[in-house]
Design a protein around this motif. Structure first.
Motif, short mmCIF file in Angstrom:
data_model
loop_
_atom_site.label_atom_id
_atom_site.label_comp_id
_atom_site.label_asym_id
_atom_site.label_seq_id
_atom_site.Cartn_x
_atom_site.Cartn_y
_atom_site.Cartn_z
N LEU A 164 38.37 41.66 40.45
CA LEU A 164 39.72 42.19 40.34
C LEU A 164 40.52 41.95 41.62
N GLU A 165 39.85 42.10 42.78
CA GLU A 165 40.52 41.92 44.07
C GLU A 165 40.54 40.46 44.52
N GLN A 166 40.10 39.57 43.63
CA GLN A 166 40.08 38.12 43.90
C GLN A 166 39.21 37.76 45.10
N GLU A 167 38.17 38.57 45.31
CA GLU A 167 37.19 38.25 46.34
C GLU A 167 36.12 37.29 45.80
N ALA A 168 36.07 37.16 44.48
CA ALA A 168 35.16 36.23 43.82
C ALA A 168 35.79 35.83 42.49
N LYS A 169 35.47 34.61 42.04
CA LYS A 169 36.06 34.12 40.80
C LYS A 169 35.22 34.46 39.59
N THR A 170 33.91 34.48 39.75
CA THR A 170 33.01 34.74 38.63
C THR A 170 32.01 35.82 39.00
N ARG A 171 31.33 36.35 38.00
CA ARG A 171 30.31 37.37 38.25
C ARG A 171 29.16 36.77 39.06
N LEU A 172 28.81 35.53 38.79
CA LEU A 172 27.73 34.89 39.54
C LEU A 172 28.10 34.75 41.01
N GLU A 173 29.33 34.34 41.28
CA GLU A 173 29.80 34.20 42.67
C GLU A 173 29.81 35.56 43.37
N ALA A 174 30.24 36.58 42.67
CA ALA A 174 30.27 37.93 43.23
C ALA A 174 28.85 38.43 43.52
N GLU A 175 27.94 38.16 42.60
CA GLU A 175 26.55 38.59 42.79
C GLU A 175 25.93 37.88 44.00
N GLN A 176 26.22 36.60 44.15
CA GLN A 176 25.70 35.86 45.31
C GLN A 176 26.26 36.41 46.61
N LEU A 177 27.55 36.79 46.60
CA LEU A 177 28.15 37.41 47.79
C LEU A 177 27.43 38.71 48.13
N CYS A 178 27.16 39.52 47.13
CA CYS A 178 26.49 40.80 47.36
C CYS A 178 25.07 40.61 47.87
N ARG A 179 24.40 39.58 47.41
CA ARG A 179 23.05 39.30 47.90
C ARG A 179 23.09 38.92 49.37
N ARG A 180 24.13 38.16 49.77
CA ARG A 180 24.27 37.82 51.19
C ARG A 180 24.55 39.08 52.01
N LEU A 181 25.39 39.97 51.48
CA LEU A 181 25.69 41.22 52.19
C LEU A 181 24.42 42.05 52.37
N LEU A 182 23.57 42.08 51.36
CA LEU A 182 22.33 42.83 51.46
C LEU A 182 21.38 42.18 52.45
N GLU A 183 21.26 40.86 52.38
CA GLU A 183 20.37 40.14 53.31
C GLU A 183 20.81 40.29 54.75
N HIS A 184 22.09 40.54 54.97
CA HIS A 184 22.62 40.70 56.33
C HIS A 184 22.85 42.17 56.69
N ALA A 185 22.20 43.07 55.94
CA ALA A 185 22.17 44.50 56.28
C ALA A 185 23.54 45.16 56.24
N ILE A 186 24.45 44.65 55.41
CA ILE A 186 25.75 45.30 55.24
C ILE A 186 25.65 46.36 54.13
N ILE A 187 24.96 46.01 53.06
CA ILE A 187 24.72 46.96 51.97
C ILE A 187 23.22 47.04 51.72
N GLN A 188 22.80 48.01 50.94
CA GLN A 188 21.39 48.15 50.59
C GLN A 188 21.26 48.91 49.27
N HIS A 189 20.14 48.69 48.59
CA HIS A 189 19.79 49.53 47.45
C HIS A 189 19.52 50.93 47.99
N VAL A 190 19.90 51.98 47.25
CA VAL A 190 19.82 53.34 47.78
C VAL A 190 18.40 53.71 48.23
N ALA A 191 17.38 53.18 47.53
CA ALA A 191 15.99 53.46 47.92
C ALA A 191 15.39 52.28 48.66
#
Length: 396
Positions: A164-191
């Motif tokens: 919606l915020e045009q940070e990604a064009k597709t769900r796959l692109e958005a998911e890949q972005l989130c995986r990078r954020l997790l790998e770089h300790a920006i986000i994490q699974h709650v547990a």
């Protein structure tokens, strides 16, 4: 913790240290700009834009109680130098010198090295700020596997938001972005057990980018770093040159300790009135921390009593603008929260805040049913200007 969690935690520790240096460096840069220590300077008929004098910043760190002595201040700036946050304007010195020579923040002259880790960090910070500045309800308290977690987002909803915020064009692109954020300790699974998947699983931001850091935190070990989400950190205050700005939570007695102008992760026990240090100034060694369970309230007040028809309480609306290091008050209690301490020289006091007031709302959001941790986090992650509605006794 499973193999995935162990692997992520090991990598996250290194990345969080890098992230903290970047955040502290940026907050220091903004403070020095605000106080006009960074400006265009002229030397030998040449003008050096956006630079600061090393000796002046060392003096400033000591005056602002960001360092206990010159050696400590030099160590702090050397860490900045080693991590490519600052550099000598002509790159002549690898060691930070306590001299009348010019240094510059690399972000001010465009020489900040943008490796992959820094790029992902800056992307994550931008997304965090975008979420916090919007009116969406992406971050909420939710439950997963019968455990409740604060300020979480649902993976699939986050992906919807990114598109919606045009940070990604597709769900796959958005998911890949989130995986990078997790790998770089920006986000994490709650547990901290799962990688990022487009699902109903809950995730959190690991870092509170808006928390006001102290430069001294650069010297802390990771194990000693302050808990991001369990502090009521608004008592961190600038100290004047001629007197202490520490403040009392109530009238002095043998049971009451002076509240030092220091952030403390130990101020997190909801059953206590906080942990306070005796010393009103910062020394080279950490101040002695003692428990002060005594609340400033003369007696417990329930929510029903506070809201009962004809109750002897009046409502007030306070607009508080934080300075470079905080708002200058401490929240305590649970359903309702109350003001435990107020720095008499801080923004909160100037706005009319007093001890024993009960917190009704923050920026239009009712917090009467929240504990002090939730209220603290709401303020920390909000804008610099907060509008608080409080209630106080008519005869107070």
């Amino acid at each position: 913790m499973d193999t995935f969690g162990i692997t992520v935690q090991k990598r996250a520790s290194e990345l969080e240290q890098m992230a903290e240096v970047l955040i502290i460096g940026e907050q220091l840069r903004l403070r020095l700009h605000e106080e006009k220590l960074i400006k265009d300077r002229r030397h030998h008929l040449k003008t050096y834009p956006n630079c600061f004098v090393a000796k002046e910043v060392i003096d400033w760190l000591i005056e602002r109680k960001e360092a206990s002595d010159r050696d400590t201040a030099i160590k702090l700036m050397q860490i900045m130098n080693d991590n490519s946050i600052i550099h000598h304007v002509c790159d002549e010195y690898k060691e930070f010198k306590d001299l009348k020579i010019f240094y510059r923040f690399r972000k001010d002259d465009g020489t900040l090295p943008l490796d992959q880790e820094v790029k992902v960090f800056m992307r994550g910070q931008r997304l965090y700020e975008k979420i916090m500045n919007s009116e969406n309800t992406l971050l909420q308290a939710r439950e997963e596997d019968s455990m409740k977690y604060e300020r979480t987002f649902v993976a699939s909803e986050f992906i919807d938001w990114l598109i919606l915020e045009q940070e990604a064009k597709t769900r796959l692109e958005a998911e890949q972005l989130c995986r990078r954020l997790l790998e770089h300790a920006i986000i994490q699974h709650v547990a901290n057990k799962r990688h990022f998947v487009d699902s109903e699983r809950l995730y959190q931001f690991r870092l509170n980018f808006r928390r006001r850091r102290r430069v001294m935190e650069l010297l802390n070990e990771r194990s000693q770093r302050m808990v991001e989400s369990h502090d009521s950190p608004f008592c961190l205050r600038k100290q004047s040159h001629d007197k202490s700005t520490s403040f009392l939570s109530v009238s002095p007695t043998k049971e009451i300790k002076i509240v030092s102008a220091v952030r403390r992760s130990s101020m997190s026990n909801s059953n206590s009135g906080g942990y306070f240090a005796n010393s009103s100034t910062l020394s080279s060694s950490p101040p002695v921390v003692m428990c002060n369970p005594k609340s400033v309230l003369k007696r417990p007040v329930t929510l029903d009593e506070l809201l009962a028809p004809g109750a002897l309480y009046t409502r007030k609306t306070l607009t508080i603008v934080s300075d470079a290091v905080g708002w200058g008050f401490v929240v305590r209690g649970d359903k309702p929260c109350h003001i435990q301490a107020v720095d008499p020289s801080g923004p909160a006091a100037a706005a009319g805040m007093k001890i024993c007031q009960f917190v009704v709302s923050v920026n239009g959001l009712s917090v009467l049913h929240c504990d002090f941790r939730t209220v603290s986090n709401l303020i920390l992650t909000g804008p610099r200007t907060i509008v608080m509605e409080v209630m106080e006794e008519l005869n107070s």
